[in-house]
Design a protein around this motif. Structure first.
Motif, PDB file in Angstrom:
ATOM      1  N   ALA A  70       0.904  -1.203   0.189  1.00  0.00           N
ATOM      2  CA  ALA A  70      -0.095  -0.037   0.003  1.00  0.00           C
ATOM      3  C   ALA A  70       0.645   1.321   0.017  1.00  0.00           C
ATOM      4  N   ARG A  71       2.055   1.322   0.755  1.00  0.00           N
ATOM      5  CA  ARG A  71       2.948   2.543   0.650  1.00  0.00           C
ATOM      6  C   ARG A  71       3.448   2.716  -0.478  1.00  0.00           C
ATOM      7  N   VAL A  72       3.889   1.584  -1.055  1.00  0.00           N
ATOM      8  CA  VAL A  72       4.487   1.839  -2.504  1.00  0.00           C
ATOM      9  C   VAL A  72       3.529   2.106  -3.387  1.00  0.00           C
ATOM     10  N   LEU A  73       2.476   1.830  -3.629  1.00  0.00           N
ATOM     11  CA  LEU A  73       1.429   2.193  -4.497  1.00  0.00           C
ATOM     12  C   LEU A  73       0.832   3.689  -4.290  1.00  0.00           C
ATOM     13  N   ARG A  74       0.791   4.047  -2.968  1.00  0.00           N
ATOM     14  CA  ARG A  74       0.406   5.499  -2.715  1.00  0.00           C
ATOM     15  C   ARG A  74       1.576   6.347  -3.008  1.00  0.00           C
ATOM     16  N   GLY A  75       2.773   5.984  -3.009  1.00  0.00           N
ATOM     17  CA  GLY A  75       3.783   6.926  -3.622  1.00  0.00           C
ATOM     18  C   GLY A  75       4.572   7.633  -2.397  1.00  0.00           C
ATOM     19  N   PRO A  76       5.439   8.409  -2.503  1.00  0.00           N
ATOM     20  CA  PRO A  76       6.231   9.303  -1.471  1.00  0.00           C
ATOM     21  C   PRO A  76       5.146  10.003  -0.783  1.00  0.00           C
ATOM     22  N   HIS A  77       4.200  10.657  -1.332  1.00  0.00           N
ATOM     23  CA  HIS A  77       3.337  11.536  -0.703  1.00  0.00           C
ATOM     24  C   HIS A  77       1.987  11.118  -0.129  1.00  0.00           C
ATOM     25  N   GLY A  78       1.904   9.675  -0.328  1.00  0.00           N
ATOM     26  CA  GLY A  78       0.673   9.161   0.045  1.00  0.00           C
ATOM     27  C   GLY A  78       0.678   8.757   1.673  1.00  0.00           C
TER      28      GLY A  78
END
Length: 78
Positions: A70-78
């Motif tokens: 989930a963190r990877v898919l949300r990206g650095p600002h998610g």
């Protein structure tokens, strides 16, 4: 701050996540317990390893992999 919804993993992603959880877990358990379990019949040895590995994988590793995904898919600002 609300979290952005992340779609459920595809069947292939889930298979990879499970493999990433199961293989190292079984490898470590075999290295740690192999000497003690070596004389057991293969079915009993497999039962003991599965009884230890399944809760580790289901309750410990897979949830962490889901959060990492989930963190990877949300990206650095998610």
């Amino acid at each position: 701050m609300s979290e952005l919804a992340v779609p459920a993993p595809s069947r292939h992603q889930l298979a990879l996540m499970i493999w990433l959880a199961v293989f190292p877990t079984l490898t470590v358990l075999n290295l740690l317990l192999g000497g003690w379990l070596g004389d057991l019949p293969v079915v009993l040895r497999t039962f003991v390893l599965a009884t230890i590995a399944v809760p580790i994988v289901v309750y410990g590793i897979v949830p962490r992999l889901h959060r990492l995904r989930a963190r990877v898919l949300r990206g650095p600002h998610g």
